[in-house]
Motif scaffolding. Structure first.
Motif, PDB file in Angstrom:
ATOM      1  N   VAL A 134       0.943  -1.239   0.197  1.00 19.11           N
ATOM      2  CA  VAL A 134      -0.047  -0.041   0.020  1.00 19.11           C
ATOM      3  C   VAL A 134       0.895   1.060  -0.093  1.00 19.11           C
ATOM      4  CG1 VAL A 134      -1.813   1.146   1.298  1.00 19.11           C
ATOM      5  CG2 VAL A 134      -1.771  -1.370   1.217  1.00 19.11           C
ATOM      6  N   PRO A 135       0.549   2.306  -0.906  1.00 20.43           N
ATOM      7  CA  PRO A 135       1.648   3.397  -0.844  1.00 20.43           C
ATOM      8  C   PRO A 135       1.146   4.223   0.016  1.00 20.43           C
ATOM      9  CG  PRO A 135      -0.169   3.364  -2.536  1.00 20.43           C
ATOM     10  CD  PRO A 135      -0.391   2.077  -2.012  1.00 20.43           C
ATOM     11  N   PHE A 136       2.121   5.296   0.491  1.00 20.17           N
ATOM     12  CA  PHE A 136       1.886   6.280   1.301  1.00 20.17           C
ATOM     13  C   PHE A 136       2.442   7.681   0.397  1.00 20.17           C
ATOM     14  CE2 PHE A 136       1.865   9.523   4.692  1.00 20.17           C
ATOM     15  CZ  PHE A 136       1.077   8.929   5.689  1.00 20.17           C
ATOM     16  N   ASN A 137       1.495   8.290  -0.271  1.00 19.51           N
ATOM     17  CA  ASN A 137       1.882   9.563  -1.193  1.00 19.51           C
ATOM     18  C   ASN A 137       1.637  10.781  -0.643  1.00 19.51           C
ATOM     19  OD1 ASN A 137       2.141   7.662  -3.258  1.00 19.51           O
ATOM     20  ND2 ASN A 137       0.117   7.405  -3.607  1.00 19.51           N
ATOM     21  N   GLY A 138       0.981  11.026   0.759  1.00 18.08           N
ATOM     22  CA  GLY A 138       0.813  12.041   1.294  1.00 18.08           C
ATOM     23  C   GLY A 138       1.636  12.686   2.252  1.00 18.08           C
ATOM     24  N   ASN A 139       1.390  13.514   3.116  1.00 26.59           N
ATOM     25  CA  ASN A 139       2.062  14.047   4.081  1.00 26.59           C
ATOM     26  C   ASN A 139       1.957  13.249   5.273  1.00 26.59           C
ATOM     27  OD1 ASN A 139       3.338  15.851   6.130  1.00 26.59           O
ATOM     28  ND2 ASN A 139       2.792  17.500   5.121  1.00 26.59           N
ATOM     29  N   PRO A 140       2.771  12.866   6.036  1.00 22.94           N
ATOM     30  CA  PRO A 140       2.681  11.894   7.342  1.00 22.94           C
ATOM     31  C   PRO A 140       2.058  12.858   8.432  1.00 22.94           C
ATOM     32  CG  PRO A 140       4.829  11.482   6.364  1.00 22.94           C
ATOM     33  CD  PRO A 140       4.264  12.471   5.639  1.00 22.94           C
ATOM     34  N   ILE A 141       2.458  14.004   8.463  1.00 23.90           N
ATOM     35  CA  ILE A 141       1.862  15.075   9.400  1.00 23.90           C
ATOM     36  C   ILE A 141       0.512  15.161   9.367  1.00 23.90           C
ATOM     37  CG2 ILE A 141       1.900  17.374  10.229  1.00 23.90           C
ATOM     38  CD1 ILE A 141       5.034  17.558   9.669  1.00 23.90           C
ATOM     39  N   VAL A 142      -0.024  15.301   8.196  1.00 18.40           N
ATOM     40  CA  VAL A 142      -1.578  15.578   8.017  1.00 18.40           C
ATOM     41  C   VAL A 142      -2.338  14.203   8.717  1.00 18.40           C
ATOM     42  CG1 VAL A 142      -3.346  15.764   6.366  1.00 18.40           C
ATOM     43  CG2 VAL A 142      -1.173  17.245   5.937  1.00 18.40           C
ATOM     44  N   PHE A 143      -1.839  13.005   8.110  1.00 16.84           N
ATOM     45  CA  PHE A 143      -2.180  11.508   8.478  1.00 16.84           C
ATOM     46  C   PHE A 143      -2.262  11.490  10.050  1.00 16.84           C
ATOM     47  CE2 PHE A 143      -1.680   7.163   9.196  1.00 16.84           C
ATOM     48  CZ  PHE A 143      -2.636   6.696   8.948  1.00 16.84           C
ATOM     49  N   ALA A 144      -1.199  12.163  10.603  1.00 15.82           N
ATOM     50  CA  ALA A 144      -0.911  12.085  12.245  1.00 15.82           C
ATOM     51  C   ALA A 144      -1.790  12.776  12.815  1.00 15.82           C
ATOM     52  CB  ALA A 144       0.443  12.099  12.565  1.00 15.82           C
ATOM     53  N   LEU A 145      -2.125  14.145  12.182  1.00 14.83           N
ATOM     54  CA  LEU A 145      -3.135  14.939  12.826  1.00 14.83           C
ATOM     55  C   LEU A 145      -4.661  14.312  12.800  1.00 14.83           C
ATOM     56  CD1 LEU A 145      -3.842  17.713  13.911  1.00 14.83           C
ATOM     57  CD2 LEU A 145      -3.981  18.614  11.538  1.00 14.83           C
ATOM     58  N   GLY A 146      -4.895  13.862  11.749  1.00 16.82           N
ATOM     59  CA  GLY A 146      -6.289  13.136  11.444  1.00 16.82           C
ATOM     60  C   GLY A 146      -6.352  12.073  12.615  1.00 16.82           C
ATOM     61  N   THR A 212     -11.734   7.454   7.650  1.00 21.55           N
ATOM     62  CA  THR A 212     -11.086   6.662   6.247  1.00 21.55           C
ATOM     63  C   THR A 212     -11.217   7.439   5.229  1.00 21.55           C
ATOM     64  OG1 THR A 212     -12.758   4.741   7.192  1.00 21.55           O
ATOM     65  CG2 THR A 212     -12.388   4.955   4.928  1.00 21.55           C
ATOM     66  N   GLN A 213     -11.998   8.738   4.991  1.00 23.13           N
ATOM     67  CA  GLN A 213     -11.818   9.764   4.178  1.00 23.13           C
ATOM     68  C   GLN A 213     -10.411  10.166   4.048  1.00 23.13           C
ATOM     69  OE1 GLN A 213     -14.950  12.518   4.432  1.00 23.13           O
ATOM     70  NE2 GLN A 213     -16.713  11.080   3.780  1.00 23.13           N
ATOM     71  N   ILE A 214      -9.900  10.635   5.468  1.00 21.02           N
ATOM     72  CA  ILE A 214      -8.574  11.154   5.575  1.00 21.02           C
ATOM     73  C   ILE A 214      -7.402  10.160   5.051  1.00 21.02           C
ATOM     74  CG2 ILE A 214      -7.003  12.306   7.238  1.00 21.02           C
ATOM     75  CD1 ILE A 214      -9.535  13.581   8.624  1.00 21.02           C
ATOM     76  N   SER A 215      -7.579   9.021   5.859  1.00 19.05           N
ATOM     77  CA  SER A 215      -6.408   8.144   5.885  1.00 19.05           C
ATOM     78  C   SER A 215      -6.622   7.451   4.191  1.00 19.05           C
ATOM     79  CB  SER A 215      -6.635   6.724   6.573  1.00 19.05           C
ATOM     80  OG  SER A 215      -7.713   6.194   6.108  1.00 19.05           O
ATOM     81  N   GLN A 216      -7.399   7.276   3.386  1.00 23.30           N
ATOM     82  CA  GLN A 216      -7.473   6.982   1.991  1.00 23.30           C
ATOM     83  C   GLN A 216      -6.954   8.212   1.142  1.00 23.30           C
ATOM     84  OE1 GLN A 216     -11.362   5.504   0.852  1.00 23.30           O
ATOM     85  NE2 GLN A 216     -11.049   3.657   1.792  1.00 23.30           N
ATOM     86  N   GLY A 217      -7.391   9.333   1.643  1.00 24.18           N
ATOM     87  CA  GLY A 217      -6.979  10.611   0.931  1.00 24.18           C
ATOM     88  C   GLY A 217      -5.656  10.892   0.876  1.00 24.18           C
ATOM     89  N   VAL A 218      -5.027  10.677   2.113  1.00 19.15           N
ATOM     90  CA  VAL A 218      -3.526  10.947   2.301  1.00 19.15           C
ATOM     91  C   VAL A 218      -2.668   9.836   1.865  1.00 19.15           C
ATOM     92  CG1 VAL A 218      -1.475  11.371   3.825  1.00 19.15           C
ATOM     93  CG2 VAL A 218      -3.936  12.485   4.258  1.00 19.15           C
ATOM     94  N   MET A 219      -2.906   8.465   2.333  1.00 16.60           N
ATOM     95  CA  MET A 219      -2.108   7.592   1.824  1.00 16.60           C
ATOM     96  C   MET A 219      -2.054   7.216   0.338  1.00 16.60           C
ATOM     97  SD  MET A 219      -2.838   4.788   4.836  1.00 16.60           S
ATOM     98  CE  MET A 219      -1.420   3.488   4.021  1.00 16.60           C
ATOM     99  N   LEU A 220      -3.549   7.305  -0.344  1.00 14.66           N
ATOM    100  CA  LEU A 220      -3.696   6.744  -1.875  1.00 14.66           C
ATOM    101  C   LEU A 220      -3.299   7.911  -2.774  1.00 14.66           C
ATOM    102  CD1 LEU A 220      -6.320   4.139  -1.463  1.00 14.66           C
ATOM    103  CD2 LEU A 220      -3.895   4.056  -1.269  1.00 14.66           C
ATOM    104  N   ARG A 221      -4.154   8.813  -2.551  1.00 18.13           N
ATOM    105  CA  ARG A 221      -4.194  10.306  -3.468  1.00 18.13           C
ATOM    106  C   ARG A 221      -3.243  11.380  -2.990  1.00 18.13           C
ATOM    107  NH1 ARG A 221      -9.699   9.946  -1.897  1.00 18.13           N
ATOM    108  NH2 ARG A 221      -9.432  12.172  -1.263  1.00 18.13           N
ATOM    109  N   GLY A 222      -2.733  11.331  -1.868  1.00 19.29           N
ATOM    110  CA  GLY A 222      -1.681  12.384  -1.614  1.00 19.29           C
ATOM    111  C   GLY A 222      -2.287  13.746  -1.181  1.00 19.29           C
TER     112      GLY A 222
END
Length: 267
Positions: A134-146, A212-222
């Motif tokens: 599974v890719p992680f295309n986004g910002n880890p900080i945004v993911f951690a905040l969510g 789920t919207q945040i995690s999928q948005g950050v991890m998949l779509r960046g």
């Protein structure tokens, strides 16, 4: 393509080329499968390009949702059980005579569970990336905040459940009452668009829907935090409401005789 990254649309069609190019958001698995199937029936007239999940892997969509599900289990069940056991041991009665604010007590009680859940979030995310690619295309900080906002909501629910439960069994049953709708109606198993409106409104009251919207948005779509402001705003509001309700209920539990009356009622 920017509209796909932001999650505004599921399909974008570029008409200035021959053949026409159709970009499909693969992070919305069910919609992407339907769109690809429809475009394939057109033959060579449309060049279909699936973004963010080229092979339409189910694991790529499920892993971000499962991360939230694990956090919900830890925050709701483990927290409520721990708090009820402390009431049974009489710890809350000792806190009732100490000059400590209920909000301070709650923060102190949920901190270990917050750290445990945060560690589990990191472990599950890494395992999903290693085992399922599974890719992680986004910002880890945004993911951690969510994740932090979501944890405050589910931990607050755990504390609230502990204030209305008098035994461990009752706490588990009440926690499952909150967890089962999140498993079935958050969009993790069934797409929200496929859920009838008579039930779908419940989905928009569940914190897992927005995580789920945040995690999928950050991890998949960046996706950036600007395009995810709606789930972030809703989780922030939920955290404030749930934490305030938990503090108010917990204040009643800390009141002199409050926890004793609950134990006697259970007996």
């Amino acid at each position: 393509e920017d509209l796909l990254v932001d999650g505004t649309v599921d399909v974008a069609i570029l008409t200035g080329s021959d053949p026409v190019v159709a970009y499909v958001d693969g992070s919305n698995l069910f919609a992407a499968q339907a769109a690809v199937s429809a475009f394939n029936r057109l033959g060579d007239q449309v060049d279909v390009q699936v973004l963010f999940n080229p092979d339409l892997e189910t694991a790529w969509v499920m892993v971000p949702a499962i991360i939230g599900l694990i956090l919900a289990f830890i925050g709701t069940i483990v927290t409520s059980i721990g708090m009820v056991k402390e009431r049974e041991r009489g710890t809350l009665e000792q806190l009732a005579v100490m000059p400590i604010k209920p909000s301070t007590v709650i923060l102190g009680k949920i901190t270990p569970y917050f750290v445990l859940a945060a560690f589990d979030m990191i472990v599950v995310t890494v395992l999903g990336m290693v085992l399922f690619d599974v890719p992680f295309n986004g910002n880890p900080i945004v993911f951690a905040l969510g994740g932090a906002l979501f944890l405050f909501v589910v931990l607050g629910l755990g504390v609230f459940i502990s204030t209305i439960s008098t035994t461990v069994g009752q706490a588990i049953q009440t926690a499952m009452f909150f967890l089962l709708p999140q498993i079935l109606l958050s969009g993790m198993i069934f797409p929200l668009e496929a859920i009838p409106w008579g039930v779908r409104w419940i989905s928009y009251l569940l914190p897992l829907t927005y995580f789920t919207q945040i995690s999928q948005g950050v991890m998949l779509r960046g996706a950036a935090i600007e395009s995810l402001w709606v789930p972030f705003a809703v989780l922030t509001l939920m955290a404030l409401v749930v934490f305030t309700g938990a503090v108010m209920r917990f204040r009643r539990s800390l009141a002199p005789g409050g926890s004793r009356q609950q134990v006697e009622a259970a007996a």
